[in-house]
Motif scaffolding. Sequence first.
Motif, short mmCIF file in Angstrom:
data_model
loop_
_atom_site.label_atom_id
_atom_site.label_comp_id
_atom_site.label_asym_id
_atom_site.label_seq_id
_atom_site.Cartn_x
_atom_site.Cartn_y
_atom_site.Cartn_z
N GLY A 163 35.15 9.72 51.33
CA GLY A 163 34.78 8.88 50.18
C GLY A 163 35.85 8.91 49.10
N SER A 164 36.41 10.09 48.83
CA SER A 164 37.48 10.21 47.83
C SER A 164 38.72 9.43 48.26
N MET A 165 39.05 9.53 49.55
CA MET A 165 40.20 8.81 50.06
C MET A 165 39.97 7.30 49.96
N GLN A 166 38.76 6.85 50.27
CA GLN A 166 38.43 5.43 50.15
C GLN A 166 38.63 4.95 48.72
N GLU A 167 38.20 5.74 47.75
CA GLU A 167 38.37 5.37 46.34
C GLU A 167 39.84 5.19 45.99
N LEU A 168 40.68 6.14 46.42
CA LEU A 168 42.12 6.04 46.15
C LEU A 168 42.71 4.77 46.74
N LEU A 169 42.39 4.50 47.99
CA LEU A 169 42.94 3.32 48.67
C LEU A 169 42.40 2.02 48.08
N THR A 170 41.12 2.01 47.73
CA THR A 170 40.51 0.81 47.15
C THR A 170 41.13 0.50 45.78
N GLU A 171 41.36 1.53 44.98
CA GLU A 171 42.00 1.34 43.67
C GLU A 171 43.42 0.82 43.84
N ARG A 172 44.14 1.35 44.81
CA ARG A 172 45.51 0.90 45.07
C ARG A 172 45.50 -0.58 45.47
N ASP A 173 44.59 -0.94 46.37
CA ASP A 173 44.50 -2.32 46.84
C ASP A 173 44.12 -3.26 45.69
N GLY A 176 51.14 8.51 48.01
CA GLY A 176 52.49 8.43 48.56
C GLY A 176 52.54 8.94 49.99
N ARG A 177 51.72 9.94 50.28
CA ARG A 177 51.67 10.47 51.66
C ARG A 177 50.91 9.53 52.58
N LEU A 178 49.88 8.87 52.04
CA LEU A 178 49.10 7.93 52.85
C LEU A 178 49.83 6.60 53.04
N LEU A 179 50.67 6.23 52.07
CA LEU A 179 51.38 4.96 52.10
C LEU A 179 52.88 5.20 51.86
N PRO A 180 53.54 5.88 52.79
CA PRO A 180 54.96 6.22 52.56
C PRO A 180 55.86 5.00 52.69
N ASP A 181 57.10 5.15 52.26
CA ASP A 181 58.09 4.09 52.44
C ASP A 181 58.28 3.84 53.93
N PHE A 182 58.65 2.63 54.26
CA PHE A 182 58.86 2.26 55.65
C PHE A 182 60.18 2.79 56.18
N GLY A 191 50.96 -7.01 48.68
CA GLY A 191 50.69 -5.72 48.08
C GLY A 191 51.73 -5.36 47.05
N HIS A 192 51.70 -4.12 46.66
CA HIS A 192 52.68 -3.60 45.72
C HIS A 192 54.08 -3.64 46.34
N THR A 193 55.06 -3.73 45.49
CA THR A 193 56.44 -3.63 45.96
C THR A 193 56.98 -2.23 45.71
N GLU A 194 56.31 -1.46 44.87
CA GLU A 194 56.74 -0.10 44.54
C GLU A 194 55.86 0.92 45.25
N ALA A 195 56.47 2.01 45.65
CA ALA A 195 55.71 3.11 46.28
C ALA A 195 54.76 3.71 45.25
N PRO A 196 53.65 4.27 45.70
CA PRO A 196 52.72 4.90 44.75
C PRO A 196 53.39 6.11 44.08
N SER A 197 53.07 6.31 42.82
CA SER A 197 53.61 7.48 42.12
C SER A 197 52.77 8.72 42.39
N ASP A 198 51.51 8.52 42.78
CA ASP A 198 50.61 9.62 43.12
C ASP A 198 51.05 10.25 44.44
N VAL A 199 51.15 11.58 44.47
CA VAL A 199 51.62 12.30 45.66
C VAL A 199 50.72 12.03 46.86
N THR A 200 49.42 12.04 46.64
CA THR A 200 48.48 11.83 47.75
C THR A 200 48.61 10.43 48.31
#
Length: 191
Positions: free
Chosen positions: A32-42, A70-76, A59-68
Amino acid sequence: MRTWKRKGRGSSLRICSQLDPHEVELLASMIGSMQELLTERDASAPRDELSELTGIRVGHTEAPSDVTLGRLLPDFHRPDQDRELAADVVNGDVNSALRSVHEPHIIEAKLTAARVVLDTLPRGGGDLALTEAQAMEWLTALNDVRLALGAMLGISEDTPDQLPPEHPHAAHLDVYHWLTVMQELLVESLM
C-alpha cells in the motif's frame, strides 16, 4: 510463510503457500505504501495539450529525487554503461526522453502487480493459491517492495546479514531478508 508448492497441471496449475495474519498485514501495508508513492509520482507528471489530444501519456523527464522512488524508477542508461556516449548526452537527452515516454507504463505495470497481490492476499492469513500469471505479478510486486525497502535502509554489499537487536533498523533488515527468501522460493516454484 511456508514454501511455495506447485499443485495441479495445465490451466488448473496453482502456486500455493500459506501466510500468517501478521505476514498478510505486513505485505498489505508495504505494498500500500509503495502504491501511494507510485500514484503520487504518476499524478505529478506534466500534462500537455498534445498528450490530451492524442491520449498518449507522458511522464516526468527528470529522475525522482526520492531515494526509494529512484530505486523503483531508475534511469534507463547510465554513463558507466557505454563509454561511447558523453555523460551529458546520456544523463540529459536520452534519459529524459526515455523516462517521459516509458515511465507512465512502468508505473502502471507496478501498480497492476501491487493490485494483484492485494486482491489475492488471504484476509486474516491462510491458504494462498495463485495462477502462474498471478504468481508472476507477485514476483514483480515482491521485487519492488524489496527494492524500496532496500533503498530506504541503504542496503549495499557491505550491509551485514544481521544487525544487533537494539539497532533501529534490525527488524527492517529482517523483513528485507524475509522478502528475499519469499521471492527466491517463488522463483524456484515457477521454474
